[in-house]
Design an enzyme around this catalytic site. Structure first.
Site, mmCIF file in Angstrom:
data_model
loop_
_atom_site.group_PDB
_atom_site.id
_atom_site.type_symbol
_atom_site.label_atom_id
_atom_site.label_comp_id
_atom_site.label_asym_id
_atom_site.label_seq_id
_atom_site.Cartn_x
_atom_site.Cartn_y
_atom_site.Cartn_z
ATOM 1 C CG ASP A 202 -1.827 1.181 1.308
ATOM 2 O OD1 ASP A 202 -2.768 1.218 0.501
ATOM 3 O OD2 ASP A 202 -1.598 2.063 2.155
ATOM 4 C CD GLU A 271 -2.341 2.344 -3.403
ATOM 5 O OE1 GLU A 271 -3.543 2.616 -3.577
ATOM 6 O OE2 GLU A 271 -1.772 2.402 -2.293
#
Length: 536
Positions: A202, A271
């Protein structure tokens, strides 16, 4: 001995948002045993693995993306034993398990931060990003939070500001401190030793900040892949030059990759939310010594259409060189693609699916995407996402794509739970339930199953190069080539029929039923949102 350590190249990963997948214990929240209970369904999709959104111990201010214990399962999701069982059952079905790692920040309730904020000289004092106020007491610089307002909050104990790229309850870890890097890598190793097959990382470009805390310059325009919509979120008013995507991040990614290389067959997908996301993707995946693959927000925006897709894909291909992309058109952070791209028919959704699954790279599919679910319309009173609550009504947050899966059209709460769920089941989703679409020849679900089953047998789609050919407006034609084999993919991304010139191409048999047009010699006629795949 790992049979295929590069299984991730061309793999299709199914993203599960656990709290909205299936509630096994009747508390209105999905859990890990619920995922285990639905593994046969996931396997029936013919995907290669599962990406689990965070299930770690958390106060849930950002629904698990604020971690308070990196080595444990939050009780609402189950136990470590439940996780071990899930891994074992998934592996029995040939499914890999990737978990979401939130490395750049923690919860403010994590013991590290609790200690860090007590004084300026405790053992964890430098584990987070602390800074003195300006002489007038204001924040150290102009950095902004993705969720609105300054990226700094005042702490009365230390009489300093701490940095948070997201919520104030999500303080940023100080990756300039080698102890922090060592600890984070140790926590990653904990899960590798437990048998996970990889990590979705993330906000991985947010780990480091500029040591000098220099102000960000203003942005002249919203660049590709950037976060925030200018009209409603001031975050996009800045060019984020100093608060993220710092050069030191590359050395940390090399350390992370070296750890994963000790566990053959494991992988990472990062990401990337950046003002120059495509270049960052290239930087982070090149050389075979950093991330295995990465994805950006470029296909997660409202922009769509043949010209946009062609430009985005070509740009990524030009920049990535030896890197490997991972494609997604939906996830837990963005409006569902059916609504975002204005799909008005099942055939349109199938055309987008065919495009996604024939690009060069790996693919992430978000739960419910295979059902063609639309964005849920929720009342303000039903919102729980702080992002949406802050920016209502111009932006309604992420709750609309996080409502529960609808398993059964005739059961209360769609078969997700026997009590009121944490978010309401959207009425329009009942007609798209799994029970409605299962074994229904023309359904979106069965199209996904059929196409994914066919795709996994096409080595050229898993490993081949991609090259775009000339095509009429609102259509795409491209080739995938590998070791002397070539497939030609033709997509009509409009409501109007189109005739394509396909010199050298011949019809291909054995493709899923929704694939195919009318051939007249070297010409191919495709109806509205038509798809064909030919042999080149």
């Amino acid at each position: 001995m790992i049979r295929n350590p590069d299984w991730w190249r061309g793999a299709v990963i199914y993203q599960v948002y656990p709290r909205s997948f299936y509630d096994s214990n009747g508390d209105g929240i999905g859990d890990l045993p619920g995922v285990t209970a639905k593994l046969d369904y996931i396997a029936s999709l013919n995907v290669d693995g599962i990406w689990l959104s965070p299930f770690f111990t958390s106060p849930m201010k950002d629904f698990g993306y604020d971690v308070a214990d990196y080595r444990n399962v939050d009780p609402i999701f189950g136990t470590l034993e439940d996780f071990d069982s899930l891994i074992a059952e998934a592996h029995e079905r040939g499914l890999k398990i990737m978990i979401d790692q939130v490395l750049s920040h923690s919860s403010d309730q994590h013991p590290w931060f609790v200690e860090s904020r007590t004084s300026r000289d405790n053992p964890k004092a430098d584990w987070y990003v602390w800074a003195d106020p300006k002489p007038d007491g204001t924040v150290p610089n102009n950095w902004l939070s993705v969720f609105g307002g300054p990226a700094w909050s005042w702490d009365s104990r230390r009489k300093q500001y701490y940095m948070h790229n997201f919520l104030a309850s999500q303080p940023d870890l100080n990756f300039h401190n080698p102890e922090v890097q060592d600890q984070v890598l140790s926590d990653v190793k904990f899960w590798l030793d437990r048998g996970v097959d990889g990590f979705r990382l993330d906000a991985i470009n947010f780990c480091f900040h500029d040591r000098k805390l220099r102000d960000n310059p203003p942005s002249q325009s919203v660049a590709e892949g950037s976060i925030g919509v200018r009209q409603e979120n001031p975050y996009a008013y800045q060019l984020h030059k100093h608060d993220k995507t710092q050069p030191e991040n590359l050395d940390f990614l090399r350390r992370l990759r070296a750890l994963l290389d000790q566990y053959p067959g494991t992988t990472t997908v990062g990401e990337i939310g950046d003002d120059h996301s495509l270049q960052t993707m290239a930087d982070y995946t090149s050389g075979g010594n950093k991330l295995h693959m990465a994805y950006s927000f470029d296909l997660l925006t409202e922009q769509h259409g043949a010209d946009f897709f062609r430009k985005t894909i070509n740009t990524i291909e030009d920049k990535l060189t030896d890197g490997w992309p991972c494609w997604a058109i939906g996830n837990h952070d963005v409006t569902r693609v059916s609504t975002r791209w204005g799909a008005r028919s099942e055939q349109q959704l199938k055309a987008y699916m065919a495009m996604l699954l024939t690009l060069r790279g790996s693919v992430c599919i978000y739960q419910g995407e295979e059902l063609g679910l639309s964005e849920a319309e929720l009342d303000y009173e039903d919102l729980v996402d702080p992002y949406g609550i802050n920016f209502w009504p111009e932006y309604k947050g992420r709750d609309g794509c996080r409502t529960p899966m609808v398993w059964h059209h005739q059961e209360t709460h769609g078969g997700f739970s026997n009590v009121r769920p944490w978010l309401p089941v959207y009425d329009d989703h009942y007609d798209a339930a799994v029970t409605v679409q299962h074994d229904e020849d023309n359904s979106v679900l069965e199209a996904y199953r059929a196409f994914l089953a066919w795709r996994r047998e096409q080595t050229v789609l898993l490993k081949g190069d991609i090259h775009f050919l000339k095509a009429p407006k609102n259509s795409l034609v491209y080739t995938r080539s590998y070791r002397g084999e070539t497939l030609v993919i033709a997509l009509n991304l409009s409501e109007r029929p189109v005739t394509l010139k396909m010199p050298g191409a011949t019809p291909l048999t054995g493709t899923p039923d929704f694939v195919g047009g009318q051939w007249h010699g070297q010409e191919l006629q495709l109806g509205a949102w038509g798809v064909d795949i030919a042999r080149g």
